[in-house]
Design an enzyme around this catalytic site. Structure first.
Site, PDB file in Angstrom:
ATOM      1  N   THR A  47      42.560 103.942  -1.291  1.00 30.44           N
ATOM      2  CA  THR A  47      41.522 103.840  -0.590  1.00 30.44           C
ATOM      3  C   THR A  47      41.344 104.984   0.553  1.00 30.44           C
ATOM      4  OG1 THR A  47      42.039 101.308  -1.944  1.00 30.44           O
ATOM      5  CG2 THR A  47      40.213 102.479   0.072  1.00 30.44           C
ATOM      6  N   THR A  48      42.828 105.004   1.262  1.00 31.15           N
ATOM      7  CA  THR A  48      42.162 105.273   2.485  1.00 31.15           C
ATOM      8  C   THR A  48      42.119 106.700   1.804  1.00 31.15           C
ATOM      9  OG1 THR A  48      43.937 103.864   3.234  1.00 31.15           O
ATOM     10  CG2 THR A  48      43.782 106.106   4.750  1.00 31.15           C
ATOM     11  N   TYR A 110      32.683  95.870  -8.433  1.00 28.81           N
ATOM     12  CA  TYR A 110      31.549  95.807  -8.726  1.00 28.81           C
ATOM     13  C   TYR A 110      31.478  95.534  -9.816  1.00 28.81           C
ATOM     14  CZ  TYR A 110      26.877  97.124  -8.741  1.00 28.81           C
ATOM     15  OH  TYR A 110      25.308  96.765  -9.619  1.00 28.81           O
ATOM     16  N   TYR A 136      47.170  96.825  -8.037  1.00 35.68           N
ATOM     17  CA  TYR A 136      46.664  95.906  -6.538  1.00 35.68           C
ATOM     18  C   TYR A 136      45.188  95.725  -6.741  1.00 35.68           C
ATOM     19  CZ  TYR A 136      44.193  98.179  -2.115  1.00 35.68           C
ATOM     20  OH  TYR A 136      43.661  98.435  -1.020  1.00 35.68           O
ATOM     21  N   ARG A 141      37.541  94.686  -0.645  1.00 35.61           N
ATOM     22  CA  ARG A 141      36.785  96.025  -1.421  1.00 35.61           C
ATOM     23  C   ARG A 141      36.182  95.904  -2.508  1.00 35.61           C
ATOM     24  NH1 ARG A 141      37.330 101.070   1.398  1.00 35.61           N
ATOM     25  NH2 ARG A 141      38.555 100.422   2.603  1.00 35.61           N
ATOM     26  N   LYS A 165      50.176  95.227  -4.769  1.00 36.06           N
ATOM     27  CA  LYS A 165      50.099  95.786  -3.728  1.00 36.06           C
ATOM     28  C   LYS A 165      48.541  94.641  -3.309  1.00 36.06           C
ATOM     29  CE  LYS A 165      48.055  99.111  -0.492  1.00 36.06           C
ATOM     30  NZ  LYS A 165      47.077 100.244  -0.179  1.00 36.06           N
ATOM     31  N   ILE A 207      52.091  98.998   2.101  1.00 28.83           N
ATOM     32  CA  ILE A 207      51.689 100.304   2.026  1.00 28.83           C
ATOM     33  C   ILE A 207      50.699 100.316   3.270  1.00 28.83           C
ATOM     34  CG2 ILE A 207      50.072 101.554   0.802  1.00 28.83           C
ATOM     35  CD1 ILE A 207      51.630 100.875  -2.018  1.00 28.83           C
TER      36      ILE A 207
END
Length: 295
Positions: A47-48, A110, A136, A141, A165, A207
């Site tokens: 994501t980062t 979404y 994850y 998000r 994660k 992480i």
């Protein structure tokens, strides 16, 4: 399932020049900094990395570059996820997976699937993946929380899934997973400020976003936790606390890019719809970096 993923993983940012083209020179510096700073593994296309704004070709080039610059020094985890299961499965064909250690796959976002939908999605991804899969869960998000029950069901029933994660922010949820997980199933923090308590409960590491900018202190803190030295780990955690909280005041990776710009590693440039960090955010990092000697 045994795996060499442990300790501190760093979710690499994607540096951009001021014209928003990828800055590979800055990425090279970043990779060197985090590896020499003590990272146990790195994560490509998380994501980062601003993956929603990267093209398919850019993703391929980034993975190729990261693998070449890493040179087998630390394991590389590849982010492969999406809200279309069939398309996610196809993504494995886009990369040379031979030297990839594992896959990190985010819950579909979404469309907010049910727990049954999450189970079936991950089952399909794990069956198609040539490498072990790390779940994850990041409901802040994606809009959907994968319950502890679903995580444990996947851990118990799907052979190619080896870890989660967890970024739910709920120590209670994480604790249930830790209590009931099968042998060798790893639980990894997805929140920098939850790494210490998660490891204290028996977790396996983190992480990290923060370790892009502060690898030495952050990785040292995690290593101390994993050896049971929580007294000295807490001292480091407190010195990093202000910067870690500031990383997310204006969103991720806006915060970490602002911190990296203050340290002179890269430009404070993101792609729309994100916008660069404010002057106030920059001052917060400048003050904290100077006060706690995080240069």
């Amino acid at each position: 399932m045994k795996n060499n993923i442990q300790g501190t993983g760093v979710a690499l940012v994607t540096p951009f020049k001021e014209n928003t083209e990828i800055d590979y020179n800055a990425l090279n510096v970043l990779i060197e900094n985090v590896i020499t700073g003590g990272a146990d593994y790195i994560v490509a296309l998380g994501t980062t990395a601003e993956t929603p704004t990267l093209t398919k070709e850019e993703k391929k080039e980034l993975v190729k570059f990261i693998m070449e610059k890493n040179g087998d020094r630390v394991p590389v985890v590849l982010g492969v996820g999406g809200n279309n299961t069939a398309e996610t499965v196809k993504c494995f064909g886009d990369y040379d997976m031979d030297k990839i250690a594992a896959v990190l796959s985010v819950t579909p976002y979404y469309n907010r699937p049910s727990q049954r939908g999450l189970y079936e999605h991950y089952k399909s991804v794990a069956q198609a993946s040539p490498k072990p899969v790390m779940l994850y869960n990041v409901p802040g998000r994606t809009g959907v929380n994968m319950s502890a029950e679903t995580t444990l069901k996947l851990a118990l029933e799907v052979e190619n899934i080896f870890a989660v994660k967890e970024a739910s922010g709920s120590l209670s949820q994480i604790s249930y997973i830790l209590r009931d997980r099968p042998e060798n199933f790893m639980v990894i923090s997805g929140d920098d400020n939850m790494a210490l308590p998660l490891i204290a409960l028996g977790g396996d590491g983190v992480i990290s976003v923060a370790a892009n900018a502060f690898p030495e202190k952050f990785c040292r803190m995690v290593k101390l936790c994993l050896t049971g030295d929580f007294t000295n780990a807490a001292i480091l955690q407190m010195s990093l606390l202000g910067c870690i909280d500031s990383l997310f005041l204006e969103g991720n990776p806006v915060g970490i890019k602002t911190a990296l710009a203050v340290k002179g590693v890269m430009s404070n440039t993101v792609r729309l719809p994100l916008v660069s960090g404010s002057d106030e955010l920059r001052r917060l990092f400048e003050d904290a970096i100077n006060k706690y000697e995080l240069c």
